[in-house]
Design a protein around this motif. Structure first.
Motif, mmCIF file in Angstrom:
data_model
loop_
_atom_site.group_PDB
_atom_site.id
_atom_site.type_symbol
_atom_site.label_atom_id
_atom_site.label_comp_id
_atom_site.label_asym_id
_atom_site.label_seq_id
_atom_site.Cartn_x
_atom_site.Cartn_y
_atom_site.Cartn_z
ATOM 1 N N ARG A 203 0.757 -1.271 -0.144
ATOM 2 C CA ARG A 203 0.065 -0.135 0.096
ATOM 3 C C ARG A 203 0.797 1.362 -0.015
ATOM 4 O O ARG A 203 1.577 1.577 1.054
ATOM 5 N N THR A 204 0.867 2.078 -1.169
ATOM 6 C CA THR A 204 1.672 3.297 -1.235
ATOM 7 C C THR A 204 1.211 4.059 0.003
ATOM 8 O O THR A 204 0.263 4.352 0.370
ATOM 9 N N GLY A 205 2.716 4.639 0.482
ATOM 10 C CA GLY A 205 2.434 5.483 1.574
ATOM 11 C C GLY A 205 2.688 4.899 2.989
ATOM 12 O O GLY A 205 3.247 5.278 3.988
ATOM 13 N N THR A 206 2.676 3.615 3.192
ATOM 14 C CA THR A 206 2.810 2.766 4.486
ATOM 15 C C THR A 206 4.549 2.502 4.414
ATOM 16 O O THR A 206 5.090 2.350 3.287
ATOM 17 N N PRO A 207 5.186 2.550 5.435
ATOM 18 C CA PRO A 207 6.418 2.100 5.853
ATOM 19 C C PRO A 207 6.814 0.695 5.080
ATOM 20 O O PRO A 207 7.991 0.771 4.526
ATOM 21 N N ALA A 208 6.122 -0.077 4.995
ATOM 22 C CA ALA A 208 6.246 -1.332 4.559
ATOM 23 C C ALA A 208 6.486 -1.284 2.931
ATOM 24 O O ALA A 208 7.142 -2.291 2.489
ATOM 25 N N ALA A 209 5.633 -0.410 2.335
ATOM 26 C CA ALA A 209 5.809 -0.511 1.031
ATOM 27 C C ALA A 209 7.260 0.138 0.581
ATOM 28 O O ALA A 209 7.703 -0.243 -0.570
#
Ligand code: SAH
Ligand code: SF4
Ligand code: F3S
Length: 486
Positions: free
Chosen positions: A382-388
């Motif tokens: 998910r764009t914008g999440t740290p994992a991305a």
């Protein structure tokens, strides 16, 4: 309550009030004029369809949208040929978004044939700027777009839509408003979801919810209890208290109150026979809550306790703030205190950096906990999440391999757990007449297991004792146990 409001008496020659909910009541009154004019023009009732994607919180929001549309004079239908169609969207995983785009293309085709058709989009997906750009560019036939923070202004936005030639797009970054006293149209007469809080502060590193739903805000306990009392007076016997993390309910209120205390107050409400809640974050599940559940007559024997991963290393990268051992300790405590509790969970496979050994640890957890059910998801970036932004994204084929391995164990465990109920007689809330076989009713046990049994449709909404005769995989075939008056 809103059903005491006489919308005909609202003076539309005056300016709209600034205060909520009076302002929305004014716009509902105005909307009724537009819908009535449309009805005269078409010489038939004006129809609308509310389509929900995503979680129970979205489903509850859709009931609010439906309530406003019905009060405005629309006839509710599930048919997307309706004069007005609104999609309440979800963006938690990319496949949710793709489904919306796919179905939207189809709606656009319908609108070419029936230009008076109006189309609206709302919900979590609309809080993403890239989505709005795409819609503005490639889906120009959409008449109204709004987000999660201004949903309480739905009536006002609809009036703007009727009065505007151009598409109406209104997205807010955040809100601190919680507007009470708007109409709601319930899907089931005998059970209902109730929002106890909105938003989320946890920022699990894979998750987009905190970005699209905003910061955590709890409703005042008085407002929640008043809503449940009026639902009970209206025939509701089962309530589901809803929040992204109900265990942190009430902490940020001016007069803080714990979730366990709130449950105790709900328990006192006459007419309510079953209480459920969703979702519990393991890091915040208190001993106080376990004690309240244990001694409760009404709280259902079901806890949804998302694990996400059985590997402490991955849990840390996910920012879940518990370890594998913490989770196991918690489950042991729950099993000791409430032996008949069914535990279900959510698991993600393929989080960045996850190895097959991490998946082995998750599988081992499933075996140890013995979940009654587990929802398994492929990790979605998910764009914008740290994992991305993490570098070690897992290739699709590896993800899929881990997912299939996990799913096998999850299904075996769930079947085994459900089988253990065989031969017992337990109370079931009758939810509906079985779709495939109208001679059968479908009921739900306190522990959330589904049972089908012969019975009359007059029993829908009632709680009846059911003998669990045969286990068919994930559900039961049973028989109503006649009351023994001897
Ligand atoms: N607030 C709830 C869950 C909300 S989302 C909780 O904390 O448990 C429901 C489920 O979707 C999550 O439990 C998680 O398993 C899954 N999920 C969330 N983001 C995801 C992502 N980016 N990819 C795959 N699954 C995800
Ligand atoms: Fe997402 Fe985590 Fe909040 Fe649940 S608790 S909504 S998974 S950030
Ligand atoms: Fe989806 Fe929004 Fe719920 S993203 S899961 S509908 S909170």
């Amino acid at each position: 309550m809103y059903d005491e409001i006489n919308f005909e008496k609202i003076d539309l020659s005056l300016e709209p009030p600034a205060k909520e909910p009076e302002r929305q009541h004014y716009f509902i009154a105005k909307l009724r004029r537009y819908v009535e004019a449309e009805r005269k023009r078409l010489d038939r009732s004006v129809t609308c369809a509310v389509v929900t994607f995503g979680c129970q919180m979205n489903a509850r929001d859709s009931e609010k949208l439906s309530g406003i549309l019905e009060t405005a004079g629309y006839e509710l239908t599930e048919d997307e040929n309706a004069d007005f169609v609104i999609y309440n969207t979800c963006t938690v995983r990319d496949n949710a978004n793709q489904r919306v785009y796919g179905r939207l293309g189809h709606l656009g085709g319908m609108k070419k044939k029936f230009p008076h058709k109006r189309i609206a989009l709302c919900g979590c997906m609309m809080q993403e700027p890239s989505v709005i750009e795409k819609l503005k560019k490639s889906y120009r036939f959409v008449d109204l777009i709004f987000g999660t923070h201004n949903i309480y202004k739905f009536a006002e936005l609809l009036v703007t839509m009727f009065e505007s030639k151009d598409p109406v797009v209104d997205i807010w970054d955040s809100t601190d408003q919680i507007v009470e006293e708007l109409p709601t149209e319930r899907k089931y007469p005998f059970k209902s979801g109730i929002n106890i809080m909105f938003g989320c502060n946890n920022f699990c590193s894979y998750c987009i919810v905190p970005y699209v739903r905003g910061r955590e805000r709890s409703r005042e306990p008085e407002d929640i209890l008043r809503e449940i009392e009026s639902l009970a007076a209206d025939g509701v016997v089962e309530v589901m208290l809803l929040g992204q993390n109900v265990n942190s309910y009430g902490r940020n209120l001016k007069n803080p109150i714990s979730f366990a205390r709130l449950l105790q107050e709900v328990e006192k409400i006459e007419g309510i026979k079953r209480i459920r809640f969703m979702t519990s974050h393991p890091k915040d599940l208190s001993d106080e809550l376990i004690a309240v559940m244990k001694h409760s007559e009404k709280i259902c024997r079901h806890l949804h306790l998302p694990l996400q991963s059985g590997s402490t290393r991955i849990l840390q990268a996910m920012n879940r703030r518990y370890t594998r051992e913490d989770y196991l300790d918690l489950v042991q405590k729950l099993r000791r205190e409430i032996p008949d509790l069914a535990i279900t969970t959510d698991i993600i496979v393929g989080f960045p950096g996850e190895t097959p050994e991490d998946v082995d640890l998750t599988i081992d957890m499933v075996k140890q906990v013995q979940y009654d059910n587990a929802f398994t998801f492929l990790y979605s970036k998910r764009t914008g999440t740290p994992a991305a932004a993490m570098e070690n994204q897992v290739p699709d084929s590896v993800m899929k391999e881990g997912f299939d391995r996990l799913l096998n164990v999850v299904q075996d465990t769930a079947r085994k757990q459900i089988r253990r109920l065989k031969g017992q007689t337990l109370d079931a809330l009758v939810e509906e007449v079985n779709e495939q076989d109208p001679a059968l009713l479908t009921g739900r046990l306190s522990n959330n297991t589904i049972v089908h049994f012969p019975g009359d449709k007059s029993l829908v909404g009632k709680i009846v004792p059911v003998y669990l005769k045969e286990c068919h995989g994930f559900y039961y075939a049973g028989e109503i146990q006649e009351a023994n008056n001897g």
